[in-house]
Design an enzyme around this catalytic site. Structure first.
Site, PDB file in Angstrom:
ATOM      1  N   HIS A 324     105.394  43.472   7.923  1.00  0.00           N
ATOM      2  CA  HIS A 324     105.915  44.765   8.373  1.00  0.00           C
ATOM      3  C   HIS A 324     104.736  45.661   8.712  1.00  0.00           C
ATOM      4  CE1 HIS A 324     109.023  48.026   8.312  1.00  0.00           C
ATOM      5  NE2 HIS A 324     107.950  48.766   8.096  1.00  0.00           N
ATOM      6  N   HIS A 367     105.180  50.919  -1.805  1.00  0.00           N
ATOM      7  CA  HIS A 367     103.959  51.587  -1.338  1.00  0.00           C
ATOM      8  C   HIS A 367     103.552  52.706  -2.284  1.00  0.00           C
ATOM      9  CE1 HIS A 367     101.878  53.781   2.275  1.00  0.00           C
ATOM     10  NE2 HIS A 367     101.041  52.988   1.638  1.00  0.00           N
ATOM     11  N   GLU A 373     104.363  62.039   1.896  1.00  0.00           N
ATOM     12  CA  GLU A 373     105.375  61.758   2.909  1.00  0.00           C
ATOM     13  C   GLU A 373     106.649  62.567   2.656  1.00  0.00           C
ATOM     14  OE1 GLU A 373     106.075  57.558   2.827  1.00  0.00           O
ATOM     15  OE2 GLU A 373     103.948  57.045   2.980  1.00  0.00           O
ATOM     16  N   HIS A 397     107.828  62.061  -1.145  1.00  0.00           N
ATOM     17  CA  HIS A 397     107.047  61.125  -1.946  1.00  0.00           C
ATOM     18  C   HIS A 397     105.598  61.567  -1.835  1.00  0.00           C
ATOM     19  CE1 HIS A 397     110.454  58.202  -0.664  1.00  0.00           C
ATOM     20  NE2 HIS A 397     110.786  58.838  -1.789  1.00  0.00           N
ATOM     21  N   HIS A 403     107.039  54.387  -3.989  1.00  0.00           N
ATOM     22  CA  HIS A 403     108.305  54.501  -3.276  1.00  0.00           C
ATOM     23  C   HIS A 403     108.539  53.211  -2.498  1.00  0.00           C
ATOM     24  CE1 HIS A 403     105.104  56.092  -0.668  1.00  0.00           C
ATOM     25  NE2 HIS A 403     105.782  55.577   0.332  1.00  0.00           N
TER      26      HIS A 403
END
Length: 484
Positions: A324, A367, A373, A397, A403
């Site tokens: 990803h 992550h 974020e 976050h 998260h």
């Protein structure tokens, strides 16, 4: 509605301009432009626009007498001596100069929920993952200014470094007033309801699925043609948004400069007794009265302008074999810092797209990030959250706070195994404001009844799938010896 020229404009017109005058005096629709052709296009271009031919001076910016008896006024978005490639300014040619107003006074009643200098006095720190449910649009009449409130941020507009994230809920148009943000640039993301925004450069119609940037210092007014409206706002101090570098992607992709739209000149000349300018200055609101509309700019030129962008035109890139990709590949706009590759604030989107990576966990990975974020959802769902993250809601976050996908998303993804074929994500538009600074959170955001206090529960159901092959082998060996 018929619009007639100011007497000074009539006096300035000569015989050769009679045709232009007749065209100008013809009926003009009050609608806000909707087609791309109604705008100028490009990003960071040097634009020019005039609503009456010949209104722009030729060969200079500030002649002794401007065409049509207009006043020349410059608005500077950067210091005079900023490098040419970064220098931003525009020249406005207006019926009355913006300086013609009464002294500013603190606005009464005081707006209690706007912050531009984040400190221990007005905000708190909290590393916990936070999610907010969509905030209801109020029942009482509320315009964009009164419906705007800060959620979190860092830094200071006084020190010209930092950001603030706001949200707004409103249900009525601004009446006989305009807003001016002296603190920074606004990036507005409407989630419900169109915004009809009148600026000194012209008019913009901004629909959910589009974003608009209103640079520091520009006066604007927001009408709500659909009534109830809700959305998100990112504000940056001391810098401006720019397109991200494409690096090895090449010359094309992501947000194309040609898809950014800038308003064409249009103006109001009628007398407006008691017109109010609302100025945000250091996070506080001040008001000044004048007897004319600030939207009296007949012509303008420059590269410091409001603009909008349709997120559906974004050209996303994605991995086509394994893994990803990092979310930075979906950056629409970035506000850089002096440190290469580190953003004061990135605006990132998660649009409809294909997922095709093989033997890969396709949702966003788990992550912890040195950046912070803030996420919002315009419509649809978000691929990493099966439940709870709703359109109009938000999550935060912060720096190094873990998260990632919730339990349902994780279990559903691994249940598909390695045989999952290409999959298209449809009907979604999520976004992220990402900053290198650690946000402080406003008390009304932490204490809001819309805080989802069960947010953490979405991960509590994650279970261990660990297979201890080494110890399993050892246990089998011991069992074999015992049996023998």
């Amino acid at each position: 509605m018929y619009v007639y020229p100011h007497p000074s404009i009539l006096n300035s017109l000569n015989e050769s301009s009679s045709t232009s005058l007749r065209n100008f005096m013809s009926p003009k629709s009050s609608h806000f432009p909707s087609d791309d052709s109604d705008y100028l296009s490009g990003f960071a271009n040097n634009f020019s626009s005039e609503s009456i031919p010949g209104a722009l001076p030729k060969a200079q910016n500030s002649p002794l007498l401007c065409p049509l008896g207009l006043y020349a006024e410059q608005i500077s978005g950067t210091s005079f001596t900023a490098p040419r490639k970064l220098n931003q300014r525009s020249w406005l040619y207006r019926i009355m100069p913006s300086v013609t107003h009464e002294p500013f006074k603190p606005r009464v009643p005081k707006h209690e929920k706007l912050v531009s200098e984040f400190s221990q006095v007005n905000s708190a720190i909290n590393p916990t993952q936070i999610r907010w449910k969509p905030v209801d649009v109020p029942d009482e009449p509320t315009d964009f200014v009164d419906g705007l409130y800060s959620v979190c941020g860092a830094g200071s507009s006084f020190l010209r470094h930092g950001f603030a994230i706001h949200m707004y809920t409103a249900n009525k148009s601004m009446d006989n007033c305009a807003f001016c943000n002296a603190d920074g640039d606004f990036l507005i993301v409407p989630q419900i309801g169109r915004l009809w925004i009148t600026t000194e450069c012209g008019k913009l119609q901004v629909c959910p699925g589009e974003v608009v940037v209103l640079p520091q210092g520009f006066r604007f007014s927001v009408d709500l043609p659909d009534g109830p409206s809700r959305g998100y706002v990112a504000e940056i101090f001391g810098t401006h948004f720019q397109l991200p570098d494409l690096g090895p992607i090449g010359a094309n992709g992501l947000a194309s400069a040609r898809d950014f739209l800038v308003p064409k000149a249009s103006f109001e000349k009628e007398s407006r007794p008691g017109y109010t300018i609302i100025q945000k200055f250091g996070g506080e609101l001040f008001t000044a009265k004048q007897d004319f509309s600030p939207f009296n700019v007949v012509a303008w030129h420059g590269n410091y302008v409001p603009y909008k962008y349709n997120l559906s035109k974004f050209c996303p890139y994605n991995t086509v074999l394994v893994d990803h990709g990092d979310p930075s590949v979906n950056t629409v706009l970035t506000a850089p810092t002096d440190k290469p590759g580190v953003a004061l604030l990135d605006f990132v989107i998660f649009p409809p797209r294909w997922l095709v990576a093989e033997h890969t966990f396709r949702p966003p990975y788990y992550h912890r990030n040195c950046m912070s974020e803030f996420m919002g959802l315009i419509h649809g769902g978000y691929e990493a959250k099966a439940d709870g993250f709703l359109p109009g809601g938000a999550s935060l976050h912060s720096c190094m706070t873990p998260h990632g996908p919730d339990t349902k998303t994780y279990e559903a993804t691994i249940a598909q195994g390695n045989d999952a074929g290409p999959h298209r994500i449809r009907d979604t538009m999520a976004f992220m404001f990402e900053s290198c600074l650690m946000p402080r959170i406003c008390p009304w955001a932490l204490e809001s009844p819309y805080v989802d206090h069960d947010y953490y529960q979405c991960w509590i159901g994650l279970k261990s799938h660990f297979v201890d092959t080494e110890n399993t082998g050892l246990q089998n060996h011991k069992r074999s010896n015992t049996e023998s």
